[in-house]
Design a protein around this motif. Structure first.
Motif, PDB file in Angstrom:
ATOM      1  N   PRO A   1       7.318   6.216  -2.978  1.00  0.00           N
ATOM      2  CA  PRO A   1       7.841   6.581  -1.651  1.00  0.00           C
ATOM      3  C   PRO A   1       9.188   7.269  -1.818  1.00  0.00           C
TER       4      PRO A   1
ATOM      5  N   LEU B   1       2.015   1.064   0.800  1.00  0.00           N
ATOM      6  CA  LEU B   1       2.867   2.193   1.163  1.00  0.00           C
ATOM      7  C   LEU B   1       2.312   2.811   2.438  1.00  0.00           C
TER       8      LEU B   1
ATOM      9  N   HIS C   1       5.708  10.941   0.184  1.00  0.00           N
ATOM     10  CA  HIS C   1       5.543  10.297  -1.118  1.00  0.00           C
ATOM     11  C   HIS C   1       5.412  11.345  -2.208  1.00  0.00           C
TER      12      HIS C   1
ATOM     13  N   MET D   1       0.571   6.489   3.106  1.00  0.00           N
ATOM     14  CA  MET D   1       0.082   7.139   1.883  1.00  0.00           C
ATOM     15  C   MET D   1      -1.424   6.903   1.761  1.00  0.00           C
TER      16      MET D   1
ATOM     17  N   PHE E   1       2.308   6.388  -7.219  1.00  0.00           N
ATOM     18  CA  PHE E   1       2.757   6.817  -5.891  1.00  0.00           C
ATOM     19  C   PHE E   1       4.164   6.289  -5.665  1.00  0.00           C
TER      20      PHE E   1
END
Lengths: 216, 521
Positions: free
Chosen positions: B460, B371, B444, B374, B458
């Motif tokens: 997005p 990601l 996120h 992040m 996590f």
């Protein structure tokens, strides 16, 4: 963080059923959304503040068409009749055929049937009083539920397609259900019931215009 | 890449450049080795009717049964043969096409930019024949779009290279074709780099920290039960009885010793099975990336190669159970949209695993790969409402009242023991308050939970499909609400015990940010 809630008193969108329904300004909202989208980069930019965001999508305050109560009542009664016949059969059978526990069982089953009838009669009004929705520049917001209250926010840019659905009873009452589909399997569609056909078409066009061709 | 893809698409639709025809990149047939596998499978499925025909039934019926079995065998083989002869596939810069059949000619066309995933699987038998099953998956979500069962190794590799090349150059890589042959554009065609290689130590550790002792216990019980059911071992029962008798003569210390030994045996057995399973599934696990596409290769007997386009990732999880948390190691998983397989298949095949086991620090370093933007080490974690403590205490108290009301008249003074309930629930509340956390950062949504273990998710926001707020009457009594985040490829993520106002604010922030972020499949 723990006990302090800065917004607790300032704004509580939930517990205000007496608020007047106010139609949103459908024509102007899409442009507002595009302007603000251009200003802020969603990945790198700072998080939006609550107040900033509320400007683009109003709090849910539009109510359903009151005729939806009749629709819910009729469809509820129809299903209650089926269940009621079944329960009544059980109660009668118990009353006449079971020697010992017959009467209490019959009374219990009868009581359940009556309670279900009462619920069928009062729940449409309760649901109608709770229902609020709004369609803004980038979100569809809806609040509903009788005991368990749910408030859903669906980004318009995520909507895959939109259906207008009219059942037999709905058609007789001139009502329409708007169904929006998002990607995924769980919770992938959302039903917005009790709209007049005109309003449903308006909302659909509004959503399609706001969405643009962003979705593959 | 995605935006250029759209531009390319749009311009294709409006003004087709003359001479800009789709170029053939790869084509081929099924590998003949599949005929042997199919024959073996057909023979295997006709074994039982054959045996029945030869040894169980007599007279005229025998020949009917055998006849039917032979008929189905022949039909089966004819079907397989026809399929093998007529099956063709080809990949152009525009689409992947498969055709098969003589009378019912079936043609399937999958546009290249709809292809999500090309996965490769080799069972041990297929490896002997040099075969590989290629599965083409799209975002439709309902299973595989096309299955090429099976190709030879070289054509499969060619297919993969061609598709990766297309991905690297945008959905239609026509700009770099010359003379009908595709030439990779060196700028777009980045080299494959290894992101993570899982060592044998890690796999051993995965087995050791896998909580399978319980499973072994159940297995042993089932085995004993089965043995009794079958009556195979009446002698074993005598033996067991003798052991039980011997134990009953032992003193407490000896019994405890035997119990301890038995426990150790079960745990060791559990470890052995877990380590074996871990090696079987994930042996030689390597995560590589080429541009935006990750690739995982793993497996001891059945080997798998699965790609995972970065833009397809819907949620990343770092998971640590209690043991793994103490040892500071973690499992990393990534959910992706339309990964095709059902949940069970996904777990069994380790389809969503990005790191079977890796030190926590490595796991954290992996997240920005999956990601972009992040950083899991710098998450501004926020706590849920402190009211959770009061709420759980109230629940414990209510539980105590019920137990006392029902228990005191029936079981007497023992019911007073329920006084520990509110205390335990209070403790649970404090632990939950300290462990449950969330954050909205860098585009996120992050969430962490787990009292004994530690789990982090996590998501997005560009993948968020809807954000819901829920409040039961009990929630509302405490002014609390829960937040549910929906993504396309995984079960919804629920965050409980938020203050209502926090929940509303968070919901609106997430939903608005999601609405403004561009969604791509």
């Amino acid at each position: 963080m723990s006990g302090i809630d800065p917004l607790e008193n300032s704004r509580s969108p939930d517990d205000d059923p007496a608020r007047e329904p106010a139609p949103i300004d459908a024509a102007s909202s899409p442009e507002v959304g595009h302007e603000s989208a251009a200003e802020v980069d969603p990945v790198a930019g700072p998080a939006f503040s609550h107040e900033q965001l509320s400007a683009s999508t109003p709090e849910p305050q539009e109510r359903l068409d009151p005729k939806v109560v009749v629709y819910w009542l009729v469809s509820g009664l129809i299903s209650w009749v089926f269940l009621g016949v079944l329960l009544g059969g059980v109660a009668l059978f118990a009353w006449f055929k079971w020697s010992r526990f017959g009467m209490p069982v019959a009374i219990a089953v009868g009581a359940i049937a009556v309670l279900l009838l009462v619920w069928t009669l009062i729940s449409p009004t309760l649901a109608y009083n709770r229902w609020r929705f709004s369609v803004g520049a980038d979100l569809l917001l809806a609040r509903y539920g009788i005991l368990f209250i749910e408030e859903k926010a669906i980004p318009i840019s995520r909507m895959q397609h939109i259906d207008l659905y009219r059942g037999v009873v709905e058609r007789m009452l001139g009502l329409t259900t708007l169904i929006v589909f998002t990607a995924g399997t769980e919770g992938a569609h959302f039903r917005l019931p009790g709209l007049s056909l005109l309003r449903a078409r308006e909302l659909r066009d509004l959503i399609l215009a706001a969405r643009g061709d962003d979705v593959i | 890449m995605t935006s250029s893809e759209h531009e390319a698409e749009a311009s294709d639709a409006t003004d087709p450049v003359p001479g800009d025809q789709p170029v053939l990149l790869a084509h081929g047939y099924l590998h003949p080795g599949i005929l042997f596998l199919r024959l073996a499978a057909a023979l295997r499925s006709s074994v039982i009717p054959m045996v029945v025909g030869l040894f169980v039934v007599e007279g005229g019926v025998r020949w009917v049964v055998i006849g039917v079995a032979v008929f189905f065998l022949v039909m089966n083989m004819a079907y397989v043969l026809i399929r093998f002869i007529t099956f063709r596939y080809w990949l152009t810069t525009d689409e992947l096409v498969t055709t098969e059949g003589i009378f019912n000619r079936q043609e399937r066309r999958i546009p290249v930019n709809r292809i999500q995933d090309l996965s490769f699987e080799q069972s041990i038998v297929r490896r002997l024949f040099g075969l590989v099953v290629v599965t083409v998956e799209t975002a439709a979500g309902e299973g595989a779009e096309a299955k090429l069962d099976s190709l030879g190794l070289a054509p499969a590799a060619q297919l993969r290279e061609a598709l990766q090349y297309l991905r690297a150059t945008g959905s239609s890589g026509r700009t770099v074709t010359a003379g009908g042959v595709a030439h990779p554009d060196p700028a777009a065609w980045s080299e494959e780099e290894v992101v993570l290689r899982v060592r044998a130590v890690d796999l051993t550790m995965r087995g050791l920290t896998d909580n399978r002792a319980g499973a072994i216990l159940i297995f042993v019980f089932v085995l004993i039960e089965q043995a009794q059911e079958l009556g195979v071992v009446t002698r074993a029962k005598d033996v067991v009885d003798a052991w039980v008798e011997r134990f009953s003569q032992l003193d407490v210390a000896h019994t405890a010793l035997v119990a301890a030994v038995a426990l150790v045996v079960v745990v060791v057995l559990g470890w052995v099975v877990s380590i074996a399973a871990s090696f079987l599934l994930f042996f030689g696990f390597t995560l590589t990336r080429r541009g935006e596409v990750f690739q995982r290769r793993y497996g001891l007997l059945t080997t798998r190669v699965r790609s995972l386009p970065q833009r397809k990732i819907q949620r990343v999880l770092i998971e640590q159970n209690l043991l793994r948390r103490m040892l500071r190691v973690a499992v990393v998983r990534a959910d992706s949209a339309g990964s095709g397989a059902n949940q069970q298949e996904e777990v069994k095949g380790g389809l969503d695993v990005v790191a079977p086991l890796t030190p926590l620090n490595t796991a954290r370093l992996l997240v920005p790969h999956l990601l972009p933007g992040m950083d899991p080490t710098a998450v501004p974690w926020q706590r849920v409402s402190g009211k959770v403590v009061g709420r759980l205490f109230a629940e414990g108290f209510a539980g105590m009242v019920v137990v006392m009301a029902v228990g005191l008249p029936t079981i007497g003074v023992v019911a007073l023991a329920s006084i520990v309930l509110p205390v335990l629930m209070l403790l649970a509340g404090v632990l939950i308050y300290h462990n449950l956390g969330y954050a909205h950062a860098d585009g996120h949504f992050a969430m962490r939970w787990g009292v004994l273990g530690r789990y982090r998710a996590f998501i997005p926001l560009r993948k968020v499909q809807a954000v819901a707020l829920r409040a039961s009457p009990w929630d509302r009594a405490f002014g609390l609400a829960r937040l549910v985040v929906y993504v396309a490829g995984a079960a919804p993520t629920t965050l409980q015990h938020l203050t209502r106002s926090d929940a509303v604010r968070l919901q609106r922030e997430l939903a608005h940010t999601a609405a403004r972020a561009r969604f791509v499949w």
